[in-house]
Design an enzyme around this catalytic site. Sequence first.
Site, mmCIF file in Angstrom:
data_model
loop_
_atom_site.group_PDB
_atom_site.id
_atom_site.type_symbol
_atom_site.label_atom_id
_atom_site.label_comp_id
_atom_site.label_asym_id
_atom_site.label_seq_id
_atom_site.Cartn_x
_atom_site.Cartn_y
_atom_site.Cartn_z
ATOM 1 N N SER A 1 -7.996 3.304 8.385
ATOM 2 C CA SER A 1 -7.523 1.915 8.468
ATOM 3 C C SER A 1 -6.040 1.795 8.111
ATOM 4 O O SER A 1 -5.331 0.952 8.678
ATOM 5 C CB SER A 1 -8.372 1.025 7.557
ATOM 6 O OG SER A 1 -8.345 1.498 6.230
ATOM 7 N N ASP B 1 -0.072 9.573 7.253
ATOM 8 C CA ASP B 1 -1.532 9.475 7.188
ATOM 9 C C ASP B 1 -1.956 8.849 5.857
ATOM 10 O O ASP B 1 -1.176 8.831 4.903
ATOM 11 C CB ASP B 1 -2.145 10.884 7.317
ATOM 12 C CG ASP B 1 -3.636 10.848 7.629
ATOM 13 O OD1 ASP B 1 -4.217 9.750 7.752
ATOM 14 O OD2 ASP B 1 -4.229 11.942 7.751
ATOM 15 N N GLY B 2 -3.159 8.349 5.817
ATOM 16 C CA GLY B 2 -3.736 7.790 4.598
ATOM 17 C C GLY B 2 -4.395 8.864 3.746
ATOM 18 O O GLY B 2 -4.269 10.060 4.015
ATOM 19 N N ASP C 1 -7.914 9.331 0.649
ATOM 20 C CA ASP C 1 -8.988 8.729 -0.141
ATOM 21 C C ASP C 1 -8.647 8.731 -1.626
ATOM 22 O O ASP C 1 -9.057 7.828 -2.354
ATOM 23 C CB ASP C 1 -10.296 9.476 0.129
ATOM 24 C CG ASP C 1 -10.661 9.388 1.600
ATOM 25 O OD1 ASP C 1 -10.829 8.260 2.089
ATOM 26 O OD2 ASP C 1 -10.710 10.434 2.273
ATOM 27 N N LYS D 1 -8.858 13.955 1.337
ATOM 28 C CA LYS D 1 -8.887 13.295 2.634
ATOM 29 C C LYS D 1 -10.188 13.654 3.354
ATOM 30 O O LYS D 1 -10.872 14.576 2.971
ATOM 31 C CB LYS D 1 -7.689 13.733 3.488
ATOM 32 C CG LYS D 1 -6.379 13.188 2.934
ATOM 33 C CD LYS D 1 -5.179 13.476 3.831
ATOM 34 C CE LYS D 1 -5.423 13.204 5.280
ATOM 35 N NZ LYS D 1 -5.917 11.833 5.571
ATOM 36 N N GLY D 2 -10.483 12.872 4.381
ATOM 37 C CA GLY D 2 -11.664 13.180 5.189
ATOM 38 C C GLY D 2 -12.732 12.106 5.135
ATOM 39 O O GLY D 2 -13.811 12.275 5.699
ATOM 40 N N GLY D 3 -12.409 10.976 4.463
ATOM 41 C CA GLY D 3 -13.365 9.869 4.461
ATOM 42 C C GLY D 3 -13.740 9.438 5.869
ATOM 43 O O GLY D 3 -14.865 8.998 6.119
ATOM 44 N N GLU E 1 -6.348 16.633 10.690
ATOM 45 C CA GLU E 1 -5.319 16.099 9.775
ATOM 46 C C GLU E 1 -4.609 17.238 9.051
ATOM 47 O O GLU E 1 -3.380 17.228 8.904
ATOM 48 C CB GLU E 1 -5.971 15.155 8.760
ATOM 49 C CG GLU E 1 -6.458 13.861 9.397
ATOM 50 C CD GLU E 1 -7.289 12.987 8.479
ATOM 51 O OE1 GLU E 1 -7.450 11.810 8.801
ATOM 52 O OE2 GLU E 1 -7.774 13.480 7.444
ATOM 53 N N LYS F 1 -5.818 4.108 -4.733
ATOM 54 C CA LYS F 1 -6.082 5.515 -4.386
ATOM 55 C C LYS F 1 -5.439 6.498 -5.363
ATOM 56 O O LYS F 1 -5.759 7.685 -5.342
ATOM 57 C CB LYS F 1 -5.569 5.813 -2.963
ATOM 58 C CG LYS F 1 -6.117 4.897 -1.858
ATOM 59 C CD LYS F 1 -7.551 5.182 -1.537
ATOM 60 C CE LYS F 1 -8.120 4.342 -0.414
ATOM 61 N NZ LYS F 1 -7.704 4.710 0.925
HETATM 62 C C1 5RP Z 1 -9.659 10.160 7.488
HETATM 63 C C2 5RP Z 1 -8.863 10.124 6.240
HETATM 64 C C3 5RP Z 1 -8.271 8.823 5.852
HETATM 65 O O1 5RP Z 1 -6.894 8.981 5.721
HETATM 66 C C4 5RP Z 1 -8.871 8.372 4.557
HETATM 67 O O2 5RP Z 1 -10.279 8.330 4.666
HETATM 68 C C5 5RP Z 1 -8.332 7.003 4.128
HETATM 69 O O3 5RP Z 1 -8.828 6.021 4.979
HETATM 70 P P1 5RP Z 1 -8.361 4.518 4.906
HETATM 71 O O4 5RP Z 1 -6.913 4.485 5.310
HETATM 72 O O5 5RP Z 1 -9.258 3.812 5.888
HETATM 73 O O6 5RP Z 1 -8.556 4.039 3.482
HETATM 74 O O7 5RP Z 1 -8.673 11.095 5.556
HETATM 75 O O8 5RP Z 1 -10.270 11.409 7.671
#
Ligand code: 5RP
Length: 218
Positions: A30, A81-82, A84, A94-96, A103, A121
């Site tokens: 997101s 990138d984001g 978790d 990462k990997g949610g 990634e 986070k």
């Molecule tokens: C996807 C990820 C995302 O960066 C992680 O899960 C964070 O998600 P979000 O930006 O929805 O909080 O690693 O594999």
Amino acid sequence: MTADDLKRQAAEAAIEYVESGMIVGIGTGSTANHFIDLLAKLKGKIDGTVASSEASAARLRGHGIEVMELNNTGPLSLYVDGADESNRELHLIKGGGGALTREKIVAGASEKFICIADDSKLVDVMGSFPLPIEVIPMARSHVARELVKLDGQPVLREGFTTDNGNLILDIHGLQIMQPVHLEQTINAIAGVVTVGIFAQRPADVLILGQEGGARIIT
Ligand code: 5RP
């Protein structure tokens, strides 16, 4: 501000790092989606993107942004990138969203990795968020048994297949005191494709959305 507002605030700050002629690596989730939506306004300025998932590729193409193959681009200047979770050394979980393998590949191919997140986070010790591990399907039970030996509680992510055709085990109950060591240890288990600890290649910059304005940690 909602968590989503804070994610957008972090994405807005990351847009400042985009320069003319760049090919930009794009994460998944997101927060990365906010970055993609903001990047649409700059699509005439960049040379293209490399996506870390089919979902991000589809969103980029929906904005008319070119998506390229990493094999055709050479090293990337920037990856956004984001995450978790992040600790203060910018080691990440990462990997949610299940996109951790691509990634990690795009992060590894990038000169600068900017992680964008809302400030919830940032943690002292990673592991409250269950650690995602992508596994080859036939190795699922073997990998799970090995993770129990490391004091983790593996849970299969039901009904989920990665873009690479594999499974995700989410490991509960870890307190990750030595992220680099645990990343190496889990990567060495036969059948593990990728562990969602990003410590050997951490983020270079962490941008946290928070009340009062984005905070940048390097
Ligand atoms: C996807 C990820 C995302 O960066 C992680 O899960 C964070 O998600 P979000 O930006 O929805 O909080 O690693 O594999």
